[in-house]
Structures are given as C-alpha cells and as structure tokens.
Design a protein around this motif. Structure first.
Motif, PDB file in Angstrom:
ATOM      1  N   THR A  61      36.067  45.082  47.079  1.00  0.00           N
ATOM      2  CA  THR A  61      37.292  45.295  46.306  1.00  0.00           C
ATOM      3  C   THR A  61      38.252  44.124  46.477  1.00  0.00           C
ATOM      4  O   THR A  61      38.862  43.652  45.513  1.00  0.00           O
ATOM      5  CB  THR A  61      37.976  46.598  46.743  1.00  0.00           C
ATOM      6  N   ALA A  62      38.381  43.640  47.703  1.00  0.00           N
ATOM      7  CA  ALA A  62      39.285  42.518  47.963  1.00  0.00           C
ATOM      8  C   ALA A  62      38.853  41.269  47.195  1.00  0.00           C
ATOM      9  O   ALA A  62      39.680  40.570  46.610  1.00  0.00           O
ATOM     10  CB  ALA A  62      39.340  42.228  49.457  1.00  0.00           C
ATOM     11  N   GLN A  63      37.559  40.995  47.205  1.00  0.00           N
ATOM     12  CA  GLN A  63      37.069  39.830  46.460  1.00  0.00           C
ATOM     13  C   GLN A  63      37.327  39.989  44.962  1.00  0.00           C
ATOM     14  O   GLN A  63      37.765  39.044  44.299  1.00  0.00           O
ATOM     15  CB  GLN A  63      35.565  39.652  46.710  1.00  0.00           C
ATOM     16  N   THR A  64      37.065  41.156  44.438  1.00  0.00           N
ATOM     17  CA  THR A  64      37.263  41.404  43.006  1.00  0.00           C
ATOM     18  C   THR A  64      38.718  41.209  42.618  1.00  0.00           C
ATOM     19  O   THR A  64      39.028  40.542  41.621  1.00  0.00           O
ATOM     20  CB  THR A  64      36.804  42.838  42.656  1.00  0.00           C
ATOM     21  N   VAL A  65      39.633  41.780  43.386  1.00  0.00           N
ATOM     22  CA  VAL A  65      41.063  41.664  43.084  1.00  0.00           C
ATOM     23  C   VAL A  65      41.529  40.214  43.188  1.00  0.00           C
ATOM     24  O   VAL A  65      42.263  39.715  42.325  1.00  0.00           O
ATOM     25  CB  VAL A  65      41.887  42.571  44.020  1.00  0.00           C
ATOM     26  N   CYS A  66      41.096  39.524  44.219  1.00  0.00           N
ATOM     27  CA  CYS A  66      41.540  38.139  44.414  1.00  0.00           C
ATOM     28  C   CYS A  66      41.013  37.221  43.309  1.00  0.00           C
ATOM     29  O   CYS A  66      41.712  36.299  42.873  1.00  0.00           O
ATOM     30  CB  CYS A  66      41.107  37.639  45.787  1.00  0.00           C
ATOM     31  N   ILE A  67      39.793  37.452  42.846  1.00  0.00           N
ATOM     32  CA  ILE A  67      39.255  36.660  41.731  1.00  0.00           C
ATOM     33  C   ILE A  67      40.114  36.861  40.493  1.00  0.00           C
ATOM     34  O   ILE A  67      40.485  35.898  39.804  1.00  0.00           O
ATOM     35  CB  ILE A  67      37.787  37.055  41.464  1.00  0.00           C
ATOM     36  N   ILE A  81      36.747  28.949  38.385  1.00  0.00           N
ATOM     37  CA  ILE A  81      36.947  29.960  39.429  1.00  0.00           C
ATOM     38  C   ILE A  81      35.618  30.307  40.082  1.00  0.00           C
ATOM     39  O   ILE A  81      35.531  30.477  41.299  1.00  0.00           O
ATOM     40  CB  ILE A  81      37.602  31.218  38.820  1.00  0.00           C
ATOM     41  N   GLY A  82      34.550  30.387  39.284  1.00  0.00           N
ATOM     42  CA  GLY A  82      33.230  30.672  39.838  1.00  0.00           C
ATOM     43  C   GLY A  82      32.777  29.621  40.820  1.00  0.00           C
ATOM     44  O   GLY A  82      32.227  29.936  41.885  1.00  0.00           O
ATOM     45  N   ASP A  83      33.030  28.350  40.479  1.00  0.00           N
ATOM     46  CA  ASP A  83      32.669  27.271  41.396  1.00  0.00           C
ATOM     47  C   ASP A  83      33.439  27.374  42.705  1.00  0.00           C
ATOM     48  O   ASP A  83      32.889  27.151  43.788  1.00  0.00           O
ATOM     49  CB  ASP A  83      32.939  25.909  40.735  1.00  0.00           C
ATOM     50  N   ALA A  84      34.742  27.712  42.592  1.00  0.00           N
ATOM     51  CA  ALA A  84      35.566  27.816  43.796  1.00  0.00           C
ATOM     52  C   ALA A  84      35.132  28.980  44.677  1.00  0.00           C
ATOM     53  O   ALA A  84      35.218  28.909  45.907  1.00  0.00           O
ATOM     54  CB  ALA A  84      37.041  27.973  43.402  1.00  0.00           C
ATOM     55  N   GLU A  85      34.667  30.071  44.044  1.00  0.00           N
ATOM     56  CA  GLU A  85      34.274  31.258  44.801  1.00  0.00           C
ATOM     57  C   GLU A  85      32.775  31.346  45.024  1.00  0.00           C
ATOM     58  O   GLU A  85      32.276  32.341  45.548  1.00  0.00           O
ATOM     59  CB  GLU A  85      34.756  32.514  44.057  1.00  0.00           C
ATOM     60  N   ASN A  86      32.041  30.331  44.560  1.00  0.00           N
ATOM     61  CA  ASN A  86      30.578  30.306  44.683  1.00  0.00           C
ATOM     62  C   ASN A  86      29.941  31.502  43.964  1.00  0.00           C
ATOM     63  O   ASN A  86      29.062  32.189  44.489  1.00  0.00           O
ATOM     64  CB  ASN A  86      30.157  30.296  46.154  1.00  0.00           C
ATOM     65  N   ALA A  95      34.446  40.781  37.196  1.00  0.00           N
ATOM     66  CA  ALA A  95      35.485  41.127  38.173  1.00  0.00           C
ATOM     67  C   ALA A  95      36.855  41.199  37.504  1.00  0.00           C
ATOM     68  O   ALA A  95      37.637  42.125  37.748  1.00  0.00           O
ATOM     69  CB  ALA A  95      35.497  40.096  39.302  1.00  0.00           C
ATOM     70  N   ILE A  96      37.148  40.218  36.656  1.00  0.00           N
ATOM     71  CA  ILE A  96      38.443  40.195  35.969  1.00  0.00           C
ATOM     72  C   ILE A  96      38.591  41.412  35.075  1.00  0.00           C
ATOM     73  O   ILE A  96      39.646  42.066  35.036  1.00  0.00           O
ATOM     74  CB  ILE A  96      38.583  38.892  35.154  1.00  0.00           C
ATOM     75  N   ARG A  97      37.515  41.744  34.357  1.00  0.00           N
ATOM     76  CA  ARG A  97      37.570  42.892  33.454  1.00  0.00           C
ATOM     77  C   ARG A  97      37.794  44.194  34.221  1.00  0.00           C
ATOM     78  O   ARG A  97      38.575  45.061  33.797  1.00  0.00           O
ATOM     79  CB  ARG A  97      36.286  42.984  32.637  1.00  0.00           C
ATOM     80  N   LYS A  98      37.128  44.362  35.356  1.00  0.00           N
ATOM     81  CA  LYS A  98      37.312  45.566  36.164  1.00  0.00           C
ATOM     82  C   LYS A  98      38.772  45.713  36.594  1.00  0.00           C
ATOM     83  O   LYS A  98      39.326  46.819  36.568  1.00  0.00           O
ATOM     84  CB  LYS A  98      36.405  45.520  37.402  1.00  0.00           C
ATOM     85  N   VAL A  99      39.407  44.595  36.950  1.00  0.00           N
ATOM     86  CA  VAL A  99      40.774  44.655  37.451  1.00  0.00           C
ATOM     87  C   VAL A  99      41.763  44.953  36.329  1.00  0.00           C
ATOM     88  O   VAL A  99      42.643  45.813  36.476  1.00  0.00           O
ATOM     89  CB  VAL A  99      41.140  43.350  38.179  1.00  0.00           C
ATOM     90  N   TYR A 100      41.650  44.270  35.179  1.00  0.00           N
ATOM     91  CA  TYR A 100      42.656  44.531  34.147  1.00  0.00           C
ATOM     92  C   TYR A 100      42.492  45.919  33.530  1.00  0.00           C
ATOM     93  O   TYR A 100      43.482  46.542  33.122  1.00  0.00           O
ATOM     94  CB  TYR A 100      42.738  43.420  33.096  1.00  0.00           C
ATOM     95  N   LEU A 101      41.274  46.447  33.487  1.00  0.00           N
ATOM     96  CA  LEU A 101      41.097  47.818  33.003  1.00  0.00           C
ATOM     97  C   LEU A 101      41.638  48.832  34.017  1.00  0.00           C
ATOM     98  O   LEU A 101      42.212  49.864  33.633  1.00  0.00           O
ATOM     99  CB  LEU A 101      39.627  48.096  32.710  1.00  0.00           C
ATOM    100  N   ALA A 102      41.472  48.536  35.299  1.00  0.00           N
ATOM    101  CA  ALA A 102      42.039  49.412  36.329  1.00  0.00           C
ATOM    102  C   ALA A 102      43.559  49.390  36.295  1.00  0.00           C
ATOM    103  O   ALA A 102      44.215  50.435  36.415  1.00  0.00           O
ATOM    104  CB  ALA A 102      41.526  48.992  37.707  1.00  0.00           C
TER     105      ALA A 102
END
Length: 329
Positions: A61-67, A81-86, A95-102
């Motif tokens: 959850t923390a990784q998803t929110v921070c992304i 962002i993918g390159d920075a987070e590997n 991840a972004i979609r999960k957060v904005y829908l939440a």
C-alpha cells in the motif's frame, strides 16, 4: 561535520539537524506531503487499495500511494517514474489508477459545501478581506490541458485558445478549501453553462443556502450570485468592483496552490475520463493538505484562463447588487 548523504551517524548535533531538514525537504518536494501526511494518506486508503494477491512482488500500500503521489506532484511521464522505482510502466499506471479511484470515494468527506467551517465564520473571513458582505464561497472555472482524445468528439475539447482541455468548475471558501468541484466538461463548454447545469445551481435556485457566491463577469448576476458591474460608475460601483475582485481572488489563489502543488494538472497525457478522475483526486488531496496545514507551495503569477463573454444580468441580480452597493459601498 559528517555529510548528510553518508550512512554513518553524524558526530555533531548540527549535522543531525541538517540531515533531518534535508530528508523533510526531499519528501515534501517529491510527494507534496510531510512524512506524517504521507502516512495519513496511506492509512486512509489502505482498506481500498490493499493488494489481496500473495505474489511476492506485489506492491505494498505504501509503495502504491507513494508512486501515485509522485506522479501527481511531478506530472512526469509514467516511464520516468517507473525507471525511478524500478517498475514497468503498466505497474505505475495501475498504481496511480488504484489511488485516484480510492480517493474519489472520499469526495463527500473532504469536499464539503459550503465549507468545513461554520457559515458565519466563512462570511466573517471573507468580509475581513475587503468588506464584501454575506459571502459564503467564491467560484470560477479553470482549464486543465489534456492530450487530444481520439474519436468524433475531439473538437469538443478544444477551448477558445485552441488547446485541448477539460473545463473544471471549482468553489472555495475563505481558507482555500475546495468546497465543490465539477470535472466532467469539455474545454469548449462555457463557464456559465457548467454552473447552470450543476447541482450547486439547483441548490441555490431552491434557496437552500443563506449567502452569496462571487464570480467573474463570465457569469450572469443573480440574486445569490454577485458579479462585477460591466461599466462601473466612479464611486460606489467602482469600490464594489474592487472589493469583489479582491475577495474573489481566493479562488484564483486556490487554483494556483492546487496546480503548483500537483504539477500533473498543468498537462494531463491521459484520456478525458481519467483526467477528470485525477483532477477530483488532486482536489481531495489539496483539501487534505490544507486541513493538515502542509507546506504551501510558492505560487507564481497564474496565466488568466480564457476571458468569457459578459452575460446579461437578471433583474433580481441587479437589484441585489444595487442593494449591496447602497448599504456597503
């Protein structure tokens, strides 16, 4: 003094202070929230985005929110962002979609009309700006640029500046809280139509609220909706216009804070429906940041949105405006 980038414990107390300040600055710059603010959002959204899979490489959850926060804050390309987070681009997008829908599920919790504050407090705070009476909120529209959508409706999203955009109506109180957001209209739609067809207009037409909105000259003057005099006479009408402009500036300042805090709103490279969801999510995050007193971003001079044509005022609106001028200016 030890370097703040090294892992060894610093010898001097001053070095510890510098290292902590550096870490705080990086967190706020990257996510637009303090460490405590990020943790608050993680805890808030965890029931809605917690991954149920048992795969060893599933995002926490923390990784998803921070992304997602990193994307909202920077507006950079997903692969960056993918390159920075590997991570691969598809994982970042998911991840972004999960957060904005939440976050959208909390719209009614954090975006409350006319305000989280008591109406009388809001009116007093607005009055303290320039002496304009009985104001409960300020309203305006702003254009959020998007990429040209495919299909036959592409032309609907071209605004009067020739840019593809979503025209977003927002309302704010005296403390920069967003109290209402309408994010669903193509850029070609006029501000006055968005308001006229909004639920907010219905509430005011029914007389549900005791107070007035302040808008610019792109709206019609109504009994509950004050706009400037198109050609003010020297004296009271000029003073009225000046007070209205200073008071209504709260919504312009709110737009500035919102777009500076979440740089993605300066250009969204997504489909219109996803752009609208992201805009609503950023409005919710802005209110969370404002309520939690997170660091306010430095806002430069904001470019004006398209100048809207002047609309004819309604008789009840003109009468209400004249009464305000007579008694207060």
């Amino acid at each position: 003094m030890s370097c703040s980038f090294l892992r060894e414990q610093p010898v001097a107390e001053g070095a510890r202070i510098i290292r902590r300040a550096f870490q705080i600055s990086v967190i706020v710059e990257r996510y637009r929230f303090s460490r405590e603010g990020v943790i608050y959002i993680i805890n808030l959204l965890e029931p809605h985005i917690k991954c149920s899979t048992r795969r060893s490489r599933a995002l926490t959850t923390a990784q998803t929110v921070c992304i997602a926060l990193r994307f909202f804050a920077s507006g950079t390309f997903l692969y960056t962002i993918g390159d920075a987070e590997n991570l691969v681009k598809s994982a970042v997008c998911h991840a972004i979609r999960k957060v904005y829908l939440a976050l959208k599920q909390f719209l009614g919790v954090f975006v409350v009309f006319p305000s989280h504050l008591r109406p009388q407090v809001v009116k007093q705070n607005f009055f303290a700006i320039a002496g304009f009476p009985n104001v409960i909120d300020a309203i305006d529209c702003t254009h959020i640029p998007i990429k040209a959508p495919p299909g036959p409706n592409e032309g609907d999203f071209v605004n009067r500046k020739g840019v593809h955009s979503v025209n977003v109506q927002m309302v704010c109180d005296s403390m920069f809280h967003i109290t209402n957001v309408e994010a669903k209209w193509p850029g070609s739609v006029h501000d006055s139509r968005i308001f006229r067809e909004s639920h907010l207009c219905t509430l005011f037409e029914r007389g549900d609220f005791d107070g007035i909105l302040l808008g610019d000259r792109g709206y019609a003057c109504r009994q509950y909706f004050m706009t400037p005099f198109p050609d003010p006479n020297p004296g009271p009408q000029t003073r009225y216009n000046a007070a209205l402009a200073r008071t209504r500036a709260r919504i312009e300042m709110t737009f500035g804070q919102l777009k500076e805090r979440f740089q993605c709103l300066k250009s969204l490279r997504v489909a219109p429906d996803r752009a609208c969801d992201i805009i609503v999510a950023c409005a919710i995050l802005h209110n969370i940041a404002t309520i939690r007193k997170e660091r306010i971003p430095v806002v430069g001079v904001q470019p004006d949105d398209d100048l809207q044509p002047v609309h004819l005022d309604q008789p009840s609106g003109r009468a209400a405006r004249d009464r305000i001028v007579e008694h207060h200016f």
